[in-house]
Motif scaffolding. Structure first.
Motif: not given
Length: 107
Positions: A11, A13, A16
């Motif tokens: 995922v 940062q 997201s």
């Protein structure tokens, strides 16, 4: 293509969103073959390229480097994949040399 790693993902940062990448190794057909490990980033490109071990491909690469903790790392990513090896260039034909030129050029 002589090697394909297992796909990896995670995922982001920043956004997201999910990401997916996979590494491959290609080997050239030169007198002294060279190997290059490259990454295909993005599930859409992985599906589009559908790279399989043993395939003959022409891969267009984008090469960049980044620094982390005082060390530099190369990032080599594929941006285009074409099936089949590249067409070899036509052999260069020798040109006849005229040892008795008809002009006044000094060369």
């Amino acid at each position: 293509i002589i090697f394909a790693s297992e796909p990896r993902g995670g995922v982001s940062q920043r956004s997201s969103s999910n990401w997916k990448a996979q590494d491959f190794v290609i080997e050239t057909h030169e007198q002294y073959p060279k190997k290059c490990c490259f990454t295909v980033f993005g599930e859409d490109r992985l599906n589009q390229f559908n790279i399989q071990v043993g395939e003959e491909l022409t891969v267009s690469l984008d090469i960049d480097a980044h620094e982390y903790n005082g060390r530099w790392y190369n990032d080599i990513r594929a941006w285009r994949v074409q099936r089949g090896a590249p067409q070899s260039a036509a052999p260069i034909q020798p040109q006849a040399v005229d040892n008795n030129p008809q002009d006044d050029l000094p060369f």
